[in-house]
Design an enzyme around this catalytic site. Structure first.
Site, PDB file in Angstrom:
ATOM      1  N   HIS A 178      -0.606  10.265 -28.442  1.00 63.71           N
ATOM      2  CA  HIS A 178      -1.026   8.974 -27.906  1.00 63.71           C
ATOM      3  C   HIS A 178      -1.825   8.178 -28.928  1.00 63.71           C
ATOM      4  CE1 HIS A 178      -0.683  10.090 -23.338  1.00 63.71           C
ATOM      5  NE2 HIS A 178       0.477   9.836 -23.905  1.00 63.71           N
TER       6      HIS A 178
ATOM      7  N   ASN B 113       0.235  18.219 -21.482  1.00 60.92           N
ATOM      8  CA  ASN B 113      -0.183  17.253 -22.494  1.00 60.92           C
ATOM      9  C   ASN B 113      -0.182  17.832 -23.904  1.00 60.92           C
ATOM     10  OD1 ASN B 113      -0.664  15.233 -20.543  1.00 60.92           O
ATOM     11  ND2 ASN B 113      -2.624  16.190 -20.057  1.00 60.92           N
TER      12      ASN B 113
ATOM     13  N   ARG C  28      -2.120  21.554 -15.018  1.00 59.81           N
ATOM     14  CA  ARG C  28      -1.155  20.509 -15.361  1.00 59.81           C
ATOM     15  C   ARG C  28      -1.439  19.892 -16.731  1.00 59.81           C
ATOM     16  NH1 ARG C  28       1.527  15.798 -11.528  1.00 59.81           N
ATOM     17  NH2 ARG C  28       2.741  14.823 -13.177  1.00 59.81           N
TER      18      ARG C  28
ATOM     19  N   HIS D 138       7.773   7.542 -28.165  1.00 58.41           N
ATOM     20  CA  HIS D 138       6.856   8.487 -27.518  1.00 58.41           C
ATOM     21  C   HIS D 138       7.117   9.924 -27.957  1.00 58.41           C
ATOM     22  CE1 HIS D 138       4.300  10.361 -24.551  1.00 58.41           C
ATOM     23  NE2 HIS D 138       5.336  11.040 -24.070  1.00 58.41           N
TER      24      HIS D 138
ATOM     25  N   LYS E  70       8.497  21.990 -14.928  1.00 59.32           N
ATOM     26  CA  LYS E  70       7.549  20.942 -14.557  1.00 59.32           C
ATOM     27  C   LYS E  70       7.232  21.008 -13.064  1.00 59.32           C
ATOM     28  CE  LYS E  70       5.950  16.381 -15.221  1.00 59.32           C
ATOM     29  NZ  LYS E  70       6.003  15.179 -16.038  1.00 59.32           N
TER      30      LYS E  70
ATOM     31  N   ARG F 138       0.806  -1.234   0.000  1.00 58.06           N
ATOM     32  CA  ARG F 138       0.000   0.000   0.000  1.00 58.06           C
ATOM     33  C   ARG F 138       0.839   1.283   0.000  1.00 58.06           C
ATOM     34  NH1 ARG F 138      -3.586  -2.433   3.842  1.00 58.06           N
ATOM     35  NH2 ARG F 138      -5.323  -3.394   2.750  1.00 58.06           N
TER      36      ARG F 138
ATOM     37  N   GLU G 272      10.154  16.584 -25.845  1.00 58.72           N
ATOM     38  CA  GLU G 272       9.556  17.051 -24.585  1.00 58.72           C
ATOM     39  C   GLU G 272      10.234  18.331 -24.092  1.00 58.72           C
ATOM     40  OE1 GLU G 272       6.858  15.850 -23.146  1.00 58.72           O
ATOM     41  OE2 GLU G 272       6.669  13.737 -23.694  1.00 58.72           O
TER      42      GLU G 272
ATOM     43  N   HIS H 114       0.095  15.639 -26.836  1.00 59.72           N
ATOM     44  CA  HIS H 114       0.001  14.253 -26.364  1.00 59.72           C
ATOM     45  C   HIS H 114      -1.292  13.556 -26.756  1.00 59.72           C
ATOM     46  CE1 HIS H 114       3.625  15.141 -24.214  1.00 59.72           C
ATOM     47  NE2 HIS H 114       3.641  13.972 -23.626  1.00 59.72           N
TER      48      HIS H 114
ATOM     49  N   GLU I 171      -3.598  17.055 -11.660  1.00 53.97           N
ATOM     50  CA  GLU I 171      -4.127  17.413 -12.975  1.00 53.97           C
ATOM     51  C   GLU I 171      -5.631  17.649 -12.983  1.00 53.97           C
ATOM     52  OE1 GLU I 171      -2.282  15.404 -16.296  1.00 53.97           O
ATOM     53  OE2 GLU I 171      -4.034  15.768 -17.520  1.00 53.97           O
TER      54      GLU I 171
ATOM     55  N   LYS J 165       3.516  11.168 -11.743  1.00 59.20           N
ATOM     56  CA  LYS J 165       2.586  10.363 -12.534  1.00 59.20           C
ATOM     57  C   LYS J 165       3.238   9.024 -12.792  1.00 59.20           C
ATOM     58  CE  LYS J 165      -0.263  13.418 -15.347  1.00 59.20           C
ATOM     59  NZ  LYS J 165      -0.661  13.680 -16.747  1.00 59.20           N
TER      60      LYS J 165
END
Lengths: 370, 370
Positions: free
Chosen positions: B255, B248, B244, B269, B230, B125, B189, B251, B240, B147
């Protein structure tokens, strides 16, 4: 509006939520959700047993409130808390195109609550969820406090997340569909709250046990008192860095027994906890920490509830003491190799002992095997 | 002590951490960890490529500092971000009997960082973890901000957790082992930060691109500026809910292209992001939001870096526009059925547009297929 008999608030700041307890609350679920969470869609995760007994009522209630929903029905049983079925639940949420602002409903006992809660924690990096616990165990314990997760071959609940629900709806009428054995298993967790730090509650349980089992008003009151107790502990220590560990009274022994019996119907979770609580008290008495007559009183109370209290009552052949000790050592409540146990100075006087000698535990278990 | 050229602090309260950037920091890792986190054991998660290139240095450094460690080596590649390998990583952590207070080290590129970070988030956990990013992409983007996650058959990064690292060690010397194509992919990026809201940084990149690619001091400076950017965004909006999402930029298109090419070596990527950023600028220009000469300037800069900038440059046969639109709709940055895109008013002027007409996107894509 709804049949709410008790409301317990869990005041965790921006993650605060209510636990609503009352008869036939599933029939009011649609209205309660529509009022509190306007504009959401719902993904219901349940198991095939609960789907038969309770799902039609919930669906009717959601439909009556005009709420959109989809359902994911998993097999019943502790073995559902696995990687495979976690994957199935999460992929089911994604396949239903539920969005990050939508809500997952966990409809079922502790297994479904733990699994669906964990699936909500990781689908789209975290969605909200509502607990609708249908077993006594889930209503008094697992649905409250945000511990979610699955089992590993290495031990129980070793994989998971802390993820608080947005609401808990405990419908008392669902308990009428439990077998006496399942009800008794949940009752072990009720007794636990008294043993930890509330002697008066234990005495009250001794007085009211019959009414709780029969389904009188004491049943709802017992559940509300357990939830209030748990809420208080969770507020103090959400991620179990300290006092929350007290809630594990009986669980280190209990988890080892559950692992040994293959997380099967041979030993239900609460049955393992019942034996584990007696062992924790017996071990504490053996160490000269607690009066041994307290152990006797606990045994008598658990027996009256139809619960096992000795290793001999665990059905089938028990593994070796070494195997049980290995399971105890792998339990996640281990720190720096020393064994951490919840020990006690008597009923209502449990405490965390971080430095328990494995040899003492091992020889105690040897003796208890009889 | 160590060769730390830049330190960026991410001031997230009780989850604050430092990003240390410098040459040959892996050789100092043992000493840096021993000083900051006394008494922990370490579980290193890496992939077979990085294990060959970098693991011996890290192990030597941990050994020299007297730190206990175990290693889990996974296959390299985006397909490692799967349920199967997540399970392998988590069960590996449990098998190594690492405790809740121990630390996981993610040694590798973005795939390893995302996977190992997610495994740390759910093992017992939640355990702490340290990012040791070895690719440019990971150093400027994925290792910072918490993330973590894996891919679903339904789309990329749809399963995961927000889980901040305890420390990020970016060793510049690891970038020398990257192929030019991998380095360029990460550079996409870098450019992104300029395009979002820092026109001056984009101009600086135009001036310093050669030195960044050659490995001069501008390389470390570029990485530090990206991390600082960042960190600032993550501070403002950790999970987000708002700003934030600007990160993207490129992206959503990217994606969809990655999904279409099977998350394979056909399109890295950063290559998907490069094409995606050009599409986002082109689409914004088409909508009359941004000057079209900005798109040209971006295309020129990305081309110089060896990056693709058009759909035609995506190797192999591209799926239908309908298939791309379905992938776009499943992207998790969708809210209530409306398409959310990061659009722009020009270089350094990106913004979140929550109400993009799917038909406009679809006809734009049709035209861009040429």
């Amino acid at each position: 509006m709804a049949n709410i008999a008790h409301t317990v608030h869990v005041g965790l700041g921006d993650r605060a939520y209510d636990i609503l307890i009352g008869d036939r609350l599933l029939d009011d679920a649609g209205a309660l959700l529509a009022e509190r969470f306007p504009g959401r869609r719902y993904g219901i995760i349940t198991d095939d047993n609960v789907a038969k007994a309770q799902l039609p009522r919930l669906l009717a209630s959601l439909d009556a409130a005009g709420l959109q929903h989809s359902e994911i029905v998993l097999p019943a049983g502790e073995s559902t808390k696995s990687w495979d079925l976690l994957g199935q639940a999460v992929e089911g949420i994604l396949a239903a195109r539920l969005e990050r602002g939508d809500l997952i409903i966990a409809l079922g006992g502790g297994v479904i609550g733990d699994l669906a809660g964990f699936a909500s924690a990781i689908a789209r990096r975290g969605m909200g969820f509502v607990q609708m616990p249908t077993s006594l165990l889930a209503q008094v314990d697992s649905s409250v406090g945000g511990k979610t997760g699955i089992n590993s071959p290495h031990g129980k609940n070793l994989i998971g997340a802390f993820h608080q629900p947005k609401l808990v709806l405990a419908d008392l009428s669902t308990l009428d569909t439990l077998s006496p054995r399942q009800f008794a298993s949940g009752y072990a967790e009720v007794v636990k709250y008294g043993l930890i730090d509330d002697e008066a509650f234990f005495f009250w349980l001794e007085e009211n046990q019959a009414e709780i089992f029969a389904g009188g008003p004491a049943r709802g009151e017992a559940i509300a008192r357990c939830c209030a107790h748990k809420a208080r502990v969770v507020l103090e220590d959400e991620t179990e860095l300290g006092v929350r560990a007290l809630l594990n009274l009986g669980h280190t022994f209990g988890h080892a027994l559950e692992k040994d019996t293959g997380y099967s119907d041979r030993l239900l979770h609460g049955e393992g906890v019942a034996v584990g609580m007696v062992l924790a008290h017996g071990f504490s008495a053996r160490q000269g920490l607690a009066p041994s007559q307290d152990t006797g009183r606990i045994v008598a109370h658990l027996k009256k509830a139809g619960l096992p209290t000795t290793l001999a009552e665990v059905p089938g052949t028990l593994g070796s003491t070494e195997a049980l000790m290995a399971a105890i050592a792998q339990d996640k409540k281990v720190s720096r190799g020393a064994l951490t146990f919840i020990l006690t100075r008597g009923i209502g006087r449990a405490f965390i002992e971080k430095n328990v000698d494995p040899k003492a535990v091992s020889s105690f278990l040897d003796d208890m095997r009889g």
